[in-house]
Structures are given as structure tokens and as C-alpha cells.
Design an enzyme around this catalytic site. Sequence first.
Site, PDB file in Angstrom:
ATOM      1  N   ASP A   1     -21.114 127.539 -38.497  1.00  0.00           N
ATOM      2  CA  ASP A   1     -20.180 126.465 -38.826  1.00  0.00           C
ATOM      3  C   ASP A   1     -20.930 125.409 -39.627  1.00  0.00           C
ATOM      4  O   ASP A   1     -22.122 125.190 -39.404  1.00  0.00           O
ATOM      5  CB  ASP A   1     -19.571 125.825 -37.565  1.00  0.00           C
ATOM      6  CG  ASP A   1     -18.419 124.895 -37.950  1.00  0.00           C
ATOM      7  OD1 ASP A   1     -17.317 125.409 -38.216  1.00  0.00           O
ATOM      8  OD2 ASP A   1     -18.634 123.664 -38.034  1.00  0.00           O
TER       9      ASP A   1
HETATM   10  N1  LIG Z   1     -19.518 129.243 -51.855  1.00  0.00           N
HETATM   11  C1  LIG Z   1     -19.760 128.099 -51.156  1.00  0.00           C
HETATM   12  N2  LIG Z   1     -19.093 127.886 -49.985  1.00  0.00           N
HETATM   13  C2  LIG Z   1     -19.390 126.741 -49.318  1.00  0.00           C
HETATM   14  C3  LIG Z   1     -20.319 125.789 -49.787  1.00  0.00           C
HETATM   15  N3  LIG Z   1     -20.360 124.766 -48.883  1.00  0.00           N
HETATM   16  C4  LIG Z   1     -19.511 125.087 -47.869  1.00  0.00           C
HETATM   17  N4  LIG Z   1     -18.940 126.280 -48.139  1.00  0.00           N
HETATM   18  C5  LIG Z   1     -17.982 127.014 -47.307  1.00  0.00           C
HETATM   19  O1  LIG Z   1     -17.182 126.088 -46.597  1.00  0.00           O
HETATM   20  C6  LIG Z   1     -16.780 126.706 -45.380  1.00  0.00           C
HETATM   21  C7  LIG Z   1     -17.135 125.764 -44.248  1.00  0.00           C
HETATM   22  O2  LIG Z   1     -16.156 125.881 -43.242  1.00  0.00           O
HETATM   23  P1  LIG Z   1     -16.456 126.590 -41.826  1.00  0.00           P
HETATM   24  O3  LIG Z   1     -15.459 126.083 -40.864  1.00  0.00           O
HETATM   25  O4  LIG Z   1     -17.908 126.496 -41.479  1.00  0.00           O
HETATM   26  O5  LIG Z   1     -16.200 128.146 -42.104  1.00  0.00           O
HETATM   27  P2  LIG Z   1     -14.815 128.830 -42.510  1.00  0.00           P
HETATM   28  O6  LIG Z   1     -14.815 129.082 -43.982  1.00  0.00           O
HETATM   29  O7  LIG Z   1     -13.661 128.087 -41.947  1.00  0.00           O
HETATM   30  O8  LIG Z   1     -14.943 130.254 -41.830  1.00  0.00           O
HETATM   31  P3  LIG Z   1     -15.157 130.537 -40.274  1.00  0.00           P
HETATM   32  O9  LIG Z   1     -16.623 130.833 -40.103  1.00  0.00           O
HETATM   33  O10 LIG Z   1     -14.284 131.733 -40.002  1.00  0.00           O
HETATM   34  O11 LIG Z   1     -14.738 129.299 -39.519  1.00  0.00           O
HETATM   35  C8  LIG Z   1     -17.538 128.029 -45.254  1.00  0.00           C
HETATM   36  O12 LIG Z   1     -16.734 129.105 -45.664  1.00  0.00           O
HETATM   37  C9  LIG Z   1     -18.682 127.832 -46.228  1.00  0.00           C
HETATM   38  O13 LIG Z   1     -19.165 129.063 -46.750  1.00  0.00           O
HETATM   39  C10 LIG Z   1     -20.992 126.056 -51.027  1.00  0.00           C
HETATM   40  O14 LIG Z   1     -21.824 125.294 -51.528  1.00  0.00           O
HETATM   41  N5  LIG Z   1     -20.676 127.216 -51.653  1.00  0.00           N
END
Ligand SMILES: Nc1nc2c(ncn2[C@@H]2O[C@H](COP(=O)(O)OP(=O)(O)OP(=O)(O)O)[C@@H](O)[C@H]2O)c(=O)[nH]1
Length: 222
Positions: free
Chosen positions: A89
Site C-alpha cells: 500500500d
Molecule cells: N505507474 C505508477 N503508479 C503509481 C505511482 N505512484 C503510485 N502509483 C500507484 O498508485 C496506487 C496506489 O494505491 P494503492 O491503494 O496502494 O494500490 P491500488 O492501486 O489501490 O491497488 P491495491 O494494491 O489492490 O490496493 C498503486 O497502484 C500504485 O502502483 C507511480 O509513480 N507510477
Amino acid sequence: MPWLGGAVTRPLVLASASPARLQLLRRSGVEPVVRPSSVDERQVERRARETDPDLTPEALVGALARAKGEAVASSLDGREAADLVLACDSVLEVGAEVVGKPGSADLATTRWQSMRGGSGVLHTGHWLLDAETGRSVSEATSSRLRFADVSDDEIDAYVATGEPLHVAGGFTIDGFGAPFVEVVEGDPGTVIGLCLPALRRLLLALDVPWWSVADPSSPTPG
Ligand SMILES: Nc1nc2c(ncn2[C@@H]2O[C@H](COP(=O)(O)OP(=O)(O)OP(=O)(O)O)[C@@H](O)[C@H]2O)c(=O)[nH]1
């Protein structure tokens, strides 16, 4: 050398819907089984703050990663029930705020208007379970960022791409947001959503060498 002709002996379940985390793993030779969780992150955060009113960003991402990983691990059956389960996360600490994905164009715009020209810290929590032994380990990693002093027009153009709405902090360093992040101090994977050196350390803590989960002969460009 274990890798020469060595097959993956410990399959990894990625308890995440993040395409960026999947891509980071694939490019390092790890082909995970993707099993997103349906955890209510707001509820997990609320409970964590009730338990610890002084919850740090690192503890928050640790609690969220663990909740996602445990939810997926409890749903595994058959052969997958003996696999490794990885959950993550990410949140952005900027000023006195700790924020996740903006979710709306208005909030993404407001966030950029307040953080432009300034700095922040992206924290990513990692939780790894060896379902075969029941042992779990975790680690949070942090990378400091400095944001460009972007104009209102640049903010509007970036928000119009839709990208900032769905990523922690409202920016990426490997997508449309890359021109607007001047400096990354620390592991870039931590910003993108998964610190591979941390994953290596967690695997070693579970006595699982990297080449048990990665097969370099077939990295998927992904
Ligand atoms: N490609 C990319 N994605 C980013 C970056 N910064 C944050 N993210 C994405 O932002 C999201 C952060 O939200 P989280 O709640 O941690 O994860 P999520 O996408 O909701 O997916 P889950 O793990 O299923 O909760 C993640 O998918 C990260 O990969 C970046 O610099 N590049």
C-alpha cells in the site's frame, strides 16, 4: 548457479490490482498470480487510527498492506494455499497531510496547487506471507520527492489525462506525471508502488532466496 535452468519453486500471489506493481515484478522475472483484495481501506485506516491516534504514515501503509494480504491469503485454496502472498500500500506524506489516490479531478487539482514547488515523501508498505509456514514479515520504505513549480495550465493538462486520479499522491514518476517530479531521493520502485530490494529482504527473512520466485529466463516485458 541456482538460476541456470532453475524453475520457480515458490509461486508468488500478488494481492494487488496495481498494474504498476505487476509490471515491476514481471520486469524483474517474477510472474505472480494476481489476486486483488476487496478490503475497505477507509475502514482499516479508521480502526488503525482508533488503536493508535499517533499512527505514522509507515504504520498506516503497513496496516493496509497487511489487511489486504490477510484477506487474500484467507481466500486461497488448493495449491495456492501454500504460496507466498505479497501485499502493498502506498500513501503520500505532504506537509501535515497523508493522502492516497485523489479519486476526483477537483481533488487532484487542489493537491497539485498545494504541492507544486514543494516536497513530499511517498511511503510504501510491504507485507509478505509464506502460507506454507504461516510466517509473515513486513517493511515500509520511503522515498522523498520534489515537485516542479508547475503552472495552472500544466496542472489542468495533467489532470485532464485522468492519470493523477488513480495513483497515490496524484502523480507518477513513470507516466504522464514524470515531467512534474523534479527529484526522487530513494528507491523509485517505492514511489511506483513496490520496492524490489525490500521484497528481496523480506524473502530472505523467510529463508526464501530470490531465485525461488523469479525466473530470469522469461522476464515478461509486461
Ligand atoms: N505507474 C505508477 N503508479 C503509481 C505511482 N505512484 C503510485 N502509483 C500507484 O498508485 C496506487 C496506489 O494505491 P494503492 O491503494 O496502494 O494500490 P491500488 O492501486 O489501490 O491497488 P491495491 O494494491 O489492490 O490496493 C498503486 O497502484 C500504485 O502502483 C507511480 O509513480 N507510477
